[in-house]
Design a protein around this motif. Structure first.
Motif, PDB file in Angstrom:
ATOM      1  N   VAL A  27       0.841  -1.198   0.000  1.00 45.63           N
ATOM      2  CA  VAL A  27       0.000   0.000   0.000  1.00 45.63           C
ATOM      3  C   VAL A  27       0.872   1.243   0.000  1.00 45.63           C
ATOM      4  N   LYS A  28       0.326   2.321  -0.521  1.00 44.98           N
ATOM      5  CA  LYS A  28       1.044   3.596  -0.567  1.00 44.98           C
ATOM      6  C   LYS A  28       0.068   4.726  -0.257  1.00 44.98           C
ATOM      7  N   VAL A  29       0.575   5.750   0.407  1.00 50.73           N
ATOM      8  CA  VAL A  29      -0.223   6.940   0.676  1.00 50.73           C
ATOM      9  C   VAL A  29      -0.730   7.485  -0.655  1.00 50.73           C
ATOM     10  N   GLY A  30      -1.996   7.846  -0.690  1.00 49.06           N
ATOM     11  CA  GLY A  30      -2.620   8.344  -1.917  1.00 49.06           C
ATOM     12  C   GLY A  30      -3.466   7.306  -2.631  1.00 49.06           C
ATOM     13  N   MET A  31      -3.353   6.038  -2.230  1.00 55.01           N
ATOM     14  CA  MET A  31      -4.151   4.983  -2.860  1.00 55.01           C
ATOM     15  C   MET A  31      -5.622   5.148  -2.487  1.00 55.01           C
ATOM     16  N   PRO A  32      -6.519   4.786  -3.391  1.00 48.66           N
ATOM     17  CA  PRO A  32      -7.949   4.831  -3.051  1.00 48.66           C
ATOM     18  C   PRO A  32      -8.292   3.725  -2.044  1.00 48.66           C
ATOM     19  N   ALA A  33      -9.306   3.990  -1.251  1.00 50.94           N
ATOM     20  CA  ALA A  33      -9.764   3.019  -0.260  1.00 50.94           C
ATOM     21  C   ALA A  33     -11.290   2.966  -0.301  1.00 50.94           C
ATOM     22  N   VAL A  34     -11.828   1.813   0.021  1.00 54.97           N
ATOM     23  CA  VAL A  34     -13.273   1.644   0.153  1.00 54.97           C
ATOM     24  C   VAL A  34     -13.552   1.409   1.627  1.00 54.97           C
ATOM     25  N   ILE A  35     -14.475   2.184   2.179  1.00 53.90           N
ATOM     26  CA  ILE A  35     -14.788   2.114   3.607  1.00 53.90           C
ATOM     27  C   ILE A  35     -16.140   1.438   3.765  1.00 53.90           C
ATOM     28  N   ARG A  36     -16.155   0.379   4.567  1.00 52.85           N
ATOM     29  CA  ARG A  36     -17.398  -0.333   4.883  1.00 52.85           C
ATOM     30  C   ARG A  36     -17.531  -0.388   6.398  1.00 52.85           C
ATOM     31  N   THR A  37     -18.758  -0.431   6.874  1.00 53.22           N
ATOM     32  CA  THR A  37     -18.998  -0.509   8.302  1.00 53.22           C
ATOM     33  C   THR A  37     -20.152  -1.454   8.585  1.00 53.22           C
ATOM     34  N   ALA A  39     -22.183  -1.012  10.961  1.00 53.42           N
ATOM     35  CA  ALA A  39     -23.285  -0.185  11.436  1.00 53.42           C
ATOM     36  C   ALA A  39     -24.241   0.215  10.308  1.00 53.42           C
ATOM     37  N   ILE A  40     -23.698   0.384   9.098  1.00 51.80           N
ATOM     38  CA  ILE A  40     -24.523   0.744   7.945  1.00 51.80           C
ATOM     39  C   ILE A  40     -24.235  -0.288   6.860  1.00 51.80           C
ATOM     40  N   GLU A  41     -24.966  -1.377   6.891  1.00 51.80           N
ATOM     41  CA  GLU A  41     -24.713  -2.467   5.955  1.00 51.80           C
ATOM     42  C   GLU A  41     -25.009  -2.068   4.518  1.00 51.80           C
ATOM     43  N   ASP A  42     -24.291  -2.676   3.602  1.00 53.71           N
ATOM     44  CA  ASP A  42     -24.486  -2.485   2.165  1.00 53.71           C
ATOM     45  C   ASP A  42     -24.238  -1.060   1.686  1.00 53.71           C
ATOM     46  N   VAL A  43     -23.504  -0.265   2.458  1.00 49.70           N
ATOM     47  CA  VAL A  43     -23.151   1.088   2.045  1.00 49.70           C
ATOM     48  C   VAL A  43     -21.632   1.182   2.054  1.00 49.70           C
ATOM     49  N   GLU A  44     -21.066   1.726   0.983  1.00 44.67           N
ATOM     50  CA  GLU A  44     -19.624   1.923   0.883  1.00 44.67           C
ATOM     51  C   GLU A  44     -19.331   3.399   0.706  1.00 44.67           C
ATOM     52  N   PHE A  45     -18.215   3.839   1.291  1.00 47.55           N
ATOM     53  CA  PHE A  45     -17.758   5.213   1.159  1.00 47.55           C
ATOM     54  C   PHE A  45     -16.381   5.193   0.520  1.00 47.55           C
ATOM     55  N   ASP A  46     -16.087   6.187  -0.300  1.00 47.54           N
ATOM     56  CA  ASP A  46     -14.776   6.297  -0.927  1.00 47.54           C
ATOM     57  C   ASP A  46     -13.840   7.062  -0.011  1.00 47.54           C
ATOM     58  N   GLY A  47     -12.584   6.667  -0.035  1.00 45.99           N
ATOM     59  CA  GLY A  47     -11.582   7.342   0.767  1.00 45.99           C
ATOM     60  C   GLY A  47     -10.228   7.258   0.099  1.00 45.99           C
ATOM     61  N   THR A  48      -9.243   7.876   0.750  1.00 47.54           N
ATOM     62  CA  THR A  48      -7.871   7.879   0.265  1.00 47.54           C
ATOM     63  C   THR A  48      -6.949   7.601   1.439  1.00 47.54           C
ATOM     64  N   LEU A  49      -6.023   6.668   1.268  1.00 53.48           N
ATOM     65  CA  LEU A  49      -5.048   6.376   2.310  1.00 53.48           C
ATOM     66  C   LEU A  49      -4.169   7.600   2.506  1.00 53.48           C
ATOM     67  N   SER A  50      -4.239   8.209   3.693  1.00 56.15           N
ATOM     68  CA  SER A  50      -3.534   9.463   3.919  1.00 56.15           C
ATOM     69  C   SER A  50      -2.291   9.319   4.787  1.00 56.15           C
ATOM     70  N   GLU A  51      -2.178   8.210   5.512  1.00 58.65           N
ATOM     71  CA  GLU A  51      -1.025   8.058   6.408  1.00 58.65           C
ATOM     72  C   GLU A  51      -0.842   6.591   6.785  1.00 58.65           C
ATOM     73  N   VAL A  52       0.409   6.144   6.815  1.00 61.60           N
ATOM     74  CA  VAL A  52       0.757   4.815   7.317  1.00 61.60           C
ATOM     75  C   VAL A  52       1.923   5.002   8.276  1.00 61.60           C
ATOM     76  N   SER A  53       1.785   4.483   9.478  1.00 61.55           N
ATOM     77  CA  SER A  53       2.841   4.621  10.472  1.00 61.55           C
ATOM     78  C   SER A  53       4.106   3.894  10.000  1.00 61.55           C
ATOM     79  N   PRO A  54       5.277   4.488  10.229  1.00 58.24           N
ATOM     80  CA  PRO A  54       6.522   3.821   9.824  1.00 58.24           C
ATOM     81  C   PRO A  54       6.928   2.698  10.771  1.00 58.24           C
ATOM     82  N   THR A  55       6.266   2.604  11.929  1.00 57.39           N
ATOM     83  CA  THR A  55       6.597   1.551  12.898  1.00 57.39           C
ATOM     84  C   THR A  55       5.342   0.775  13.274  1.00 57.39           C
ATOM     85  N   ALA A  56       5.537  -0.456  13.676  1.00 54.59           N
ATOM     86  CA  ALA A  56       4.423  -1.305  14.076  1.00 54.59           C
ATOM     87  C   ALA A  56       3.824  -0.821  15.393  1.00 54.59           C
ATOM     88  N   SER A  57       2.533  -1.084  15.570  1.00 52.31           N
ATOM     89  CA  SER A  57       1.869  -0.701  16.817  1.00 52.31           C
ATOM     90  C   SER A  57       1.984  -1.836  17.826  1.00 52.31           C
TER      91      SER A  57
END
Length: 77
Positions: A27-37, A39-57
């Motif tokens: 993955v790379k910052v700027g890639m498109p993302a699809v958001i599903r939840t 809580a609201i079944e069968d609905v998708e939202f468009d997004g963009t990957l804006s940040e990825v941590s350089p270290t593991a959590s």
């Protein structure tokens, strides 16, 4: 129902998530993302990957399963 009807201010909406170690190099910052939840079944939202941590959590869930996760943020378009 549209996202703007659910939330009052969506100009700077971000979703916090995590990416598994074996996916983090594909993955790379700027890639498109699809958001599903559940809580609201069968609905998708468009997004963009804006940040990825350089270290593991070190989350409790990750340690319990032995998974290595990297924190990430997605900006909702």
């Amino acid at each position: 129902m549209r996202l703007k009807e659910l939330l009052k201010d969506v100009d700077d909406l971000e979703i916090s998530t995590s990416i598994k170690e074996y996916d983090v190099n594909t993955v790379k910052v700027g890639m498109p993302a699809v958001i599903r939840t559940d809580a609201i079944e069968d609905v998708e939202f468009d997004g963009t990957l804006s940040e990825v941590s350089p270290t593991a959590s070190k989350s409790t869930a990750a340690m319990a399963t032995g998974s290595v996760l990297f924190d990430a943020k997605i900006s909702v378009d």
